[in-house]
Design an enzyme around this catalytic site. Sequence first.
Site, short mmCIF file in Angstrom:
data_model
loop_
_atom_site.label_atom_id
_atom_site.label_comp_id
_atom_site.label_asym_id
_atom_site.label_seq_id
_atom_site.Cartn_x
_atom_site.Cartn_y
_atom_site.Cartn_z
N LYS A 210 69.65 -12.58 -72.67
CA LYS A 210 69.98 -14.05 -72.65
C LYS A 210 69.69 -14.90 -73.52
CE LYS A 210 69.20 -17.40 -69.09
NZ LYS A 210 68.39 -17.70 -67.91
N GLU A 216 61.51 -7.82 -79.22
CA GLU A 216 61.72 -6.37 -79.11
C GLU A 216 63.31 -6.18 -79.19
OE1 GLU A 216 60.07 -8.32 -76.99
OE2 GLU A 216 58.53 -7.33 -75.90
N GLY A 271 67.09 -14.24 -65.96
CA GLY A 271 67.01 -12.97 -66.56
C GLY A 271 66.57 -11.90 -65.47
N ARG A 272 65.70 -12.02 -64.34
CA ARG A 272 65.23 -11.09 -63.70
C ARG A 272 66.36 -10.80 -62.40
NH1 ARG A 272 61.40 -14.68 -64.30
NH2 ARG A 272 61.44 -16.31 -62.63
N GLU A 357 57.03 -11.73 -61.95
CA GLU A 357 57.30 -12.96 -62.94
C GLU A 357 57.96 -14.24 -62.08
OE1 GLU A 357 60.73 -12.55 -66.05
OE2 GLU A 357 58.96 -11.94 -66.93
N HIS A 388 49.34 12.50 -54.24
CA HIS A 388 48.38 13.18 -54.93
C HIS A 388 47.80 12.04 -56.24
CE1 HIS A 388 50.11 16.74 -52.98
NE2 HIS A 388 51.12 16.04 -52.82
N LYS A 499 53.89 -14.67 -76.81
CA LYS A 499 54.83 -14.32 -77.51
C LYS A 499 54.67 -15.04 -79.05
CE LYS A 499 58.65 -13.70 -74.42
NZ LYS A 499 59.98 -14.21 -74.02
O1 F6P Z 1 59.80 -11.70 -69.71
C1 F6P Z 1 59.99 -12.82 -70.21
C2 F6P Z 1 61.64 -12.72 -70.25
O2 F6P Z 1 62.20 -13.97 -70.64
C3 F6P Z 1 62.35 -12.30 -68.84
O3 F6P Z 1 62.50 -13.27 -67.99
C4 F6P Z 1 63.57 -11.65 -69.50
O4 F6P Z 1 64.22 -11.07 -68.45
C5 F6P Z 1 63.05 -10.87 -70.59
O5 F6P Z 1 62.20 -11.54 -71.22
C6 F6P Z 1 64.18 -10.70 -71.59
O6 F6P Z 1 64.69 -11.98 -71.98
P1 F6P Z 1 66.37 -11.98 -72.86
O7 F6P Z 1 67.25 -11.46 -71.85
O8 F6P Z 1 66.35 -13.41 -73.22
O9 F6P Z 1 66.09 -11.11 -74.15
#
Ligand code: F6P
Length: 538
Positions: A210, A216, A271-272, A357, A388, A499
């Site tokens: 987003k 990453e 995002g979530r 979150e 288990h 971050k």
């Molecule tokens: O964990 C923080 C966050 O912003 C989440 O809310 C989101 O789903 C994830 O990192 C990935 O963010 P992006 O879609 O901007 O890469």
Amino acid sequence: MHTKLIMEHQKTQSIISELKKEIKQSLERPLFEYFKEDPKRVETMSVSAPYIFADFSKNLLSSKTFKKLCQIPLALQIEEKIKNMFGGGNVNTTEIRPALHTLLRKIETPTSPSLANKHALCMKTLQQMESITREIHEGKRKTAFGERITDVVSIGIGGSHLGSKLILDALRKKTSQVNIHFLENADQNEIARVLHVLEPRNTLFLVASKSFSTGETLLNAIEAKKWLSQSRPCPEELNKSFIGITNNSSAANAFGISAENILPLWDWVGGRFSVWSAIGLPIALGQGMTTFYDFLAGAREMDDHFQNSTVNSNLPIILALLSFWNHNCLEAESYAVVPYCDNLRFFPSYLQQLEMESNGKSITLDGNEVSYNTAPTTWGGVGTASQHAFFQLIHQGTRMIPVDFILPLQTGSFNQELEHYRVANCLAQSETLMLGNKEKNTKPEKRLAGSRPSTTLMLENLSPRALGALLSLYEHKTETLGFLWNINSFDQWGVENGKKAATRIMQGLNSKDYSGHDQSTSSLMRKYVETMANDEKE
Ligand code: F6P
């Protein structure tokens, strides 16, 4: 016994003080006695929602207490808050934005004209998803090497990853010639594991982000470029092996993804909560657009249930009230989600982001510190394997840990022996948690306290609609808890500092300057760099 304050909402003070009187009894009365006293308990404390039947009678509360709990949403006018969220109100108060994930699955014309423009964007994006899916399935869309796409790697993390991974794994039966893979962490070993079996000439990368600024994801996208470049594509063609899914098209352009290969996201979808958007493209590519539409439809049926059901037959609200009772009144610190089906093995980790979150917050909407607990820890694992692993703790540990058992009925398996075993074990765990084992001559180490609460959610099947309903159910539970706790479930400021610290530490590792950090972090940085240096010498 109750050191923590229970939520004191000025509008619900009388209800809460009533409930307080019932906490002691709920904690001391054997759970099975409620069934002896009320033969209709199961009938009163179970509810049917789209694709899901929930039996919450094994929770530690009387039907009288449950009725009292049901007064809270009415006192807090939760219905108004729900309407406001669906209607595009700025429920994300710190970023002053709506949370309109529900609009993404409202395929028919939206009710309020104020949502018409946003709805049109959703519909246009679905059409783009349809044409991309068709082009790829028909072999018309080629990679930078001019060859057919046989494999798609979705690069993303958190909400840009977990939903598609969960749903594709749950649906499992491959219905398209395209194989879908996921890259999540910035980890050379994960990159090698995923890419080493793929052919660059036939691989398309989705960069799902987003913000298009998540470390990453950007690092993985750069590695993907390097991996493709080893096969020497024509540089001007390279962008054909990438599709961007983002709210930041300028950053995607700067990375080298051309405008026609970018699908939009918007700031009014968290995002979530974004699996219903173009972020869910891997589902369409792996399973077909019809499946994706069915997934949306199932969620929409649960939306309708959430918007139109009275409190005591409204499953999302009931799950939220049970969570409020277990964690704010009975003070359980965590709860376990245990799907009894391998297809839902990724559901606990999906829920961890959605619930923790969203509601891992300690400031109210008006900027004050909360005086009560908010989100508990969500954790879990697949049954029967969890029996288990951690059910020993849930049965005999010192803490009360409520359990949500997710029990799909039809799983596509025709092996009756194994299906009976799966169902029998799920029901056995909830029964044993309730009954315990306190026969007089039982040795102390073999005694089970019992009266340990659980809710069993029977999922009709693992169809795209049922899965859509399941995810929507927990979204609405999460939103309702946010409304109850008077917090913002739609921002996530808590992840920003980590971050920024990582960027500073990265700079220190590269420059071998460990100053500007605490003693521990500096020494750990130094140890890492020196160890790596020694390894290189050897
Ligand atoms: O964990 C923080 C966050 O912003 C989440 O809310 C989101 O789903 C994830 O990192 C990935 O963010 P992006 O879609 O901007 O890469």
